[in-house]
Design an enzyme around this catalytic site. Structure first.
Site, short mmCIF file in Angstrom:
data_model
loop_
_atom_site.label_atom_id
_atom_site.label_comp_id
_atom_site.label_asym_id
_atom_site.label_seq_id
_atom_site.Cartn_x
_atom_site.Cartn_y
_atom_site.Cartn_z
N GLU B 51 5.31 -4.98 0.45
CA GLU B 51 5.41 -4.08 1.30
C GLU B 51 4.03 -3.62 1.91
O GLU B 51 3.86 -3.54 3.07
CB GLU B 51 5.94 -2.68 0.90
CG GLU B 51 7.46 -2.42 1.03
CD GLU B 51 8.02 -3.08 -0.47
OE1 GLU B 51 7.03 -3.53 -1.28
OE2 GLU B 51 8.99 -2.79 -0.76
N PHE B 113 17.32 8.82 -7.55
CA PHE B 113 16.66 7.57 -7.63
C PHE B 113 15.96 6.96 -6.51
O PHE B 113 16.37 7.04 -5.45
CB PHE B 113 17.86 6.69 -7.77
CG PHE B 113 17.42 5.12 -8.09
CD1 PHE B 113 16.59 4.80 -8.92
CD2 PHE B 113 18.02 4.27 -7.07
CE1 PHE B 113 16.29 3.43 -9.21
CE2 PHE B 113 17.45 2.81 -7.25
CZ PHE B 113 16.54 2.53 -8.37
N GLN B 114 14.69 6.51 -6.70
CA GLN B 114 13.68 6.08 -5.54
C GLN B 114 13.48 7.22 -4.69
O GLN B 114 13.47 6.85 -3.57
CB GLN B 114 14.34 4.64 -5.09
CG GLN B 114 14.45 3.87 -6.11
CD GLN B 114 14.64 2.38 -5.47
OE1 GLN B 114 15.15 2.31 -4.17
NE2 GLN B 114 13.97 1.17 -6.06
N LYS B 163 18.91 8.62 4.40
CA LYS B 163 19.79 7.68 4.60
C LYS B 163 21.15 8.29 5.44
O LYS B 163 21.84 7.60 6.04
CB LYS B 163 20.50 7.38 3.18
CG LYS B 163 21.41 6.14 3.21
CD LYS B 163 21.62 5.84 1.80
CE LYS B 163 22.76 4.31 1.98
NZ LYS B 163 23.06 3.58 0.55
N MET B 480 -19.17 -10.24 -3.84
CA MET B 480 -19.89 -8.93 -3.39
C MET B 480 -20.32 -7.79 -4.48
O MET B 480 -21.52 -7.41 -4.71
CB MET B 480 -19.07 -8.23 -2.36
CG MET B 480 -19.89 -7.28 -1.65
SD MET B 480 -21.38 -7.91 -0.86
CE MET B 480 -20.97 -8.45 0.93
C1 LIG Z 1 -8.40 -3.64 -3.05
C2 LIG Z 1 -9.87 -3.67 -3.29
N1 LIG Z 1 -10.39 -3.61 -4.83
C3 LIG Z 1 -11.80 -3.59 -4.93
C4 LIG Z 1 -12.61 -3.86 -3.93
C5 LIG Z 1 -13.94 -3.85 -4.19
N2 LIG Z 1 -14.64 -5.15 -3.96
C6 LIG Z 1 -15.33 -5.27 -2.72
S1 LIG Z 1 -15.60 -6.83 -2.39
C7 LIG Z 1 -15.18 -7.40 -3.69
C8 LIG Z 1 -15.18 -8.65 -4.38
C9 LIG Z 1 -14.26 -9.82 -3.44
O1 LIG Z 1 -14.24 -10.92 -4.13
P1 LIG Z 1 -13.72 -12.31 -3.53
O2 LIG Z 1 -12.51 -11.93 -2.87
O3 LIG Z 1 -13.95 -13.34 -4.31
O4 LIG Z 1 -14.76 -12.59 -2.13
P2 LIG Z 1 -16.34 -12.75 -2.36
O5 LIG Z 1 -17.25 -11.42 -2.14
O6 LIG Z 1 -16.87 -13.51 -3.47
O7 LIG Z 1 -16.50 -13.52 -0.95
C10 LIG Z 1 -14.70 -6.29 -4.51
C11 LIG Z 1 -13.88 -6.36 -5.78
C12 LIG Z 1 -12.08 -3.91 -2.58
N3 LIG Z 1 -12.90 -3.98 -1.49
N4 LIG Z 1 -10.83 -3.75 -2.31
#
Ligand SMILES: Cc1ncc(C[n+]2csc(CCOP(=O)(O)OP(=O)(O)O)c2C)c(N)n1
Ligand SMILES: [Mg+2]
Lengths: 181, 574
Positions: B51, B113-114, B163, B480
């Site tokens: 979802e 439920f749910q 529902k 990042m």
């Molecule tokens: C749902 C979610 N969890 C954690 C983060 C924190 N976060 C930001 S960038 C990143 C790394 C992303 O890694 P990747 O998809 O390999 O992209 P890259 O930076 O290596 O290009 C994370 C964990 C986020 N932005 N969103």
């Protein structure tokens, strides 16, 4: 500093939650909050006292006004307005202090709403600061419990309520069609 | 006159009348009556695999078209799974309507439920939400939802329907109008303030347009272009505003902020007038607020009064639809007398200065002979796109390089999660965009981390045969986060290594489409071309240099002119 907000709210399910939710979501501390219907049963009036930095005051009002169920949010902190609150105090007091307690209550314009051998229940209305003093005075006579209503406010100058007109939908209400199968 | 029908049919009828042609969702117990009506209805229901991705796909559809995107989920877990997408749409002001099923009215509050308090849970995730417990309220709620989602500052609206309402029978009467007496939509903009703005623009020696997602939401790109040309101003477009001005436009500088270009950030810092159009002075753009654009007066145009003065108090506040405000400003500017010689000379010096900043530290496509640089990858995608492809990005380093290096000739081509930064956005949003534009080339540019959050949607891509080109920028890291650990935590790399990634050829093959992994720079161009030539979906896993960091970078809490321009030694800007 304390900001006093008067809010007109559509009486819809969840409307109160939207206002309180907004306050906590934006990090505004609620000092007090009261709500009840207005003369129009579809509309409620809220008085909210929040503790915010002066620079944030306008932002609070703007955020409130963005809520779809809010008809009008007004900052009454610096406008002509009357602020009142009610406090109910129950005091247990010794036989010899009873007269003094009644005298003090009278000075604050209070009303005894219950009396027993143990003590009194007293009702006082006034501006919130005054009520604080009353509670302090009562405390000096014995063991007390106090319930405050929170501030209610009324502006002394009328502010025009501007409401939005209905807007047409894309449903095209006039023509009636069979549902598309 | 009215017709007897079920609540579920009424719901579908309302959606059809709102012009909904496709929606993204996942069924369940309480939405059964709704799905039964959809079974032989013209509205196309796209079955996603989670979802959250239904909401992201609805966003992708909305971001790519400007029309309201629609998603739906069942009660309880279905509804709670939608929330990330709702908040994402809230942060980026994207119009979507979410329909959720709720347990029967008489069961509400019984921990049935749910059962989940969807109305309560999504209150802070939406612009507005509804809980429909009476059949008579259904049509009104649906049409209000579409109106609220699309008007003013757009955003997500959720309608939770019990529902018994879906199952109930009632007389359908088309809802001719909706009445929201407390919902104000500001459009025109104050004439006096617009005149003052025009005056300031004509007097400014170093003006700069700082425009954002509001330009795209308002469909004001033509007006923006006319404005920068009439006013003779350079312009930066935020991450949400890319494509607002064509990237190839001579007045376009690039993106400002944390990973913005040197020229954009220096221009922001040195401008004497900032013309802020549909932006919100987000912290990722301004850096340390106290040091942001310290010499500039600010004209701020936004449709949301609460954005004006929220972070920066403007000299000229204009609440209104930026399209209409710009049209009026353009009229005033076109009637204005030419600027005097002294001011013209100052403007020429300003332009010279900007060109010099651009030349000193351009955003460059770095290449190597032995490995694929991330910038090289984005440069190649840019070459193939030629500014015309839809690029749906995930979140991380790849997002920043893509934003820096891929050009966009038009709005609604660059789709990304700007405000919330939700990993897992890129692929489902690309799915939504491809349904909206079946004929367009759509890239999903994702990281190896975020891609693994949306792998289930490969099934959606395959089952609908969507020709999306999924390009994984695979650096083997949550890049990042790795970058921040390297720069600010003594390179102690904690929980950022992605040491397992599936074989792309086998993974795509398992779903019945083509995939490939490359790691040599000379393979890059041919592999991308092959992916684009392929009529169906394609998964291209591109192994890039693992430890590359995104520059320029404004460290958290820094002023935007205090950029770190590159490794190894941080070089402070002037
Ligand atoms: C749902 C979610 N969890 C954690 C983060 C924190 N976060 C930001 S960038 C990143 C790394 C992303 O890694 P990747 O998809 O390999 O992209 P890259 O930076 O290596 O290009 C994370 C964990 C986020 N932005 N969103
Ligand atoms: Mg990565």
């Amino acid at each position: 500093m304390l900001q006093i907000i008067s809010l007109l709210l559509e009486n819809k399910p969840g409307a109160l939650m939207r206002v309180t939710g907004l306050l906590s979501q934006r990090g505004y501390n609620i000092e007090s909050l009261t709500v009840a219907r207005t003369l129009d049963p579809e509309i409620s009036r809220m008085t909210i006292v929040v503790d915010v930095e002066t620079a944030q005051r306008q932002q609070v009002i703007k955020q409130m006004n963005k809520l779809i169920n809010v008809l009008q949010a007004t900052d009454l902190t610096d406008l002509p307005a009357v602020v009142r609150e009610l406090v109910l105090v129950r005091i247990r007091t010794a036989q010899e202090s009873r007269a003094a307690v009644l005298k003090e209550a009278e000075i604050f314009g209070g009303r005894v709403v219950d009396s027993s051998t143990e003590g009194f229940a007293i009702e006082v209305t006034g501006d919130p600061e005054k009520l604080g003093e009353f509670v302090d005075v009562m405390r000096s006579y014995g063991e007390i419990e106090a319930t405050r209503s929170g501030a209610v406010v009324i502006a002394l100058e009328a502010k025009r309520l501007r409401l939005q007109p209905p807007v047409p939908t894309r449903a095209g209400g006039s023509k009636v069609e069979e549902p598309v199968a | 006159m009215s017709t007897l029908m079920s609540g579920a049919r009424m719901l579908v009828e309302c959606l059809a009348r709102e012009g909904v042609d496709c929606m993204f969702g996942y069924p369940g117990g309480v939405t059964l009556p709704f799905y039964d009506v959809l079974y032989d209805h013209q509205i196309r229901h796209i079955l996603v695999r989670h979802e959250e991705n239904a909401a992201f796909a609805a966003e992708g559809y909305a971001r790519a078209t400007g029309r309201v995107g629609v998603c739906c989920a069942t009660s309880g877990p279905g509804a709670t799974n939608l929330t990330t997408g709702l908040v994402d749409a809230m942060m980026d002001s994207i119009p979507i309507v979410a329909i959720t099923g709720q347990v029967s009215t008489k069961l509400i509050g019984s921990d049935a439920f749910q059962e989940a308090d969807t109305f309560g849970i999504t209150r802070p995730c939406t612009k507005h939400n509804y809980l429909v417990k009476k059949l008579d309220d259904l049509g009104q709620a649906i049409h209000e939802a579409f109106y609220v989602a699309a008007s003013g500052r757009p955003g997500p609206v959720l309608v939770d329907i019990t529902k018994d309402v879906l199952q109930g029978q009632g007389h359908y009467q088309p809802v001719a109008s909706v009445h929201l007496p407390g919902y104000k939509v500001f459009t025109e903009g104050h004439t006096g303030q617009i005149r003052r703005a025009a005056q300031l623009i004509q007097e400014s020696a170093r003006p700069l347009v700082y425009s954002g997602g509001g330009i795209i939401a308002a469909g004001a790109t033509r007006e923006l272009r006319e404005f920068v040309e009439l006013a003779g101003t350079p312009a930066v477009n935020t991450l949400m505003g890319l494509g607002g001005l064509p990237s190839s436009h001579p007045n376009f500088i690039s993106l400002p902020g944390m990973h913005g270009s040197y020229a954009a950030n220096m221009a922001m810092t040195n401008a004497d007038l900032l013309i802020a159009l549909g932006v919100r002075f987000d912290d990722r753009v301004t850096g340390r607020l106290a040091a942001f654009a310290p010499h500039a007066k600010v004209i701020h145009v936004d449709i949301d009064p609460a954005e004006i003065g929220k972070n920066r108090a403007p000299e000229v506040p204009i609440v209104g639809d930026v399209k209409r405000v710009l049209a009026k400003l353009n009229k005033l500017l076109s009637e204005a007398p030419p600027t005097d010689e002294k001011l013209s000379a100052a403007r020429r010096a300003w332009w010279r200065q900007i060109r010099q900043w651009k030349e000193e530290h351009p955003l460059e496509v770095v290449k190597s002979d032995t490995e694929i640089k991330p910038q090289h990858l984005m440069g190649e995608i840019d070459r193939i796109s030629g500014g015309d492809a839809i690029v749906s990005s995930d979140v991380g380093q790849h997002q920043m390089w893509a934003a820096q290096l891929i050009r966009f000739n038009e709005p609604r081509l660059w789709l990304n999660s700007g405000g919330l930064g939700s990993m897992g956005f890129g692929l489902p949003a690309a799915i939504g965009a491809q349904f909206a534009h079946p004929e367009k080339l759509v890239f999903a540019v994702v990281g190896d981390g975020g891609f693994q959050m949306s792998i289930p949607e490969l099934a959606t891509v395959a089952s609908y045969g969507l020709p999306i080109k999924i390009v994984v920028m695979n650096n083997g890291y949550l890049g990042m986060v790795r970058q921040w650990q390297t720069l600010f935590y003594n390179n102690r790399l904690s929980a950022v290594e992605l040491d397992c990634f599936p074989d792309a050829e086998k993974l795509a093959g398992a779903y019945g489409f083509k995939g490939r992994t490359i790691d040599k720079p000379w393979e890059l161009a041919p592999a991308l071309e092959e992916a684009v030539r392929e009529p169906g979906p394609y998964l291209l896993n591109v192994k890039v240099s693992p430890l590359e960091s995104v520059y320029p970078m404004v460290p958290a809490g820094g002023a935007i002119n205090e950029m770190v321009l590159g490794p190894p030694q941080p070089v402070a800007a002037k």
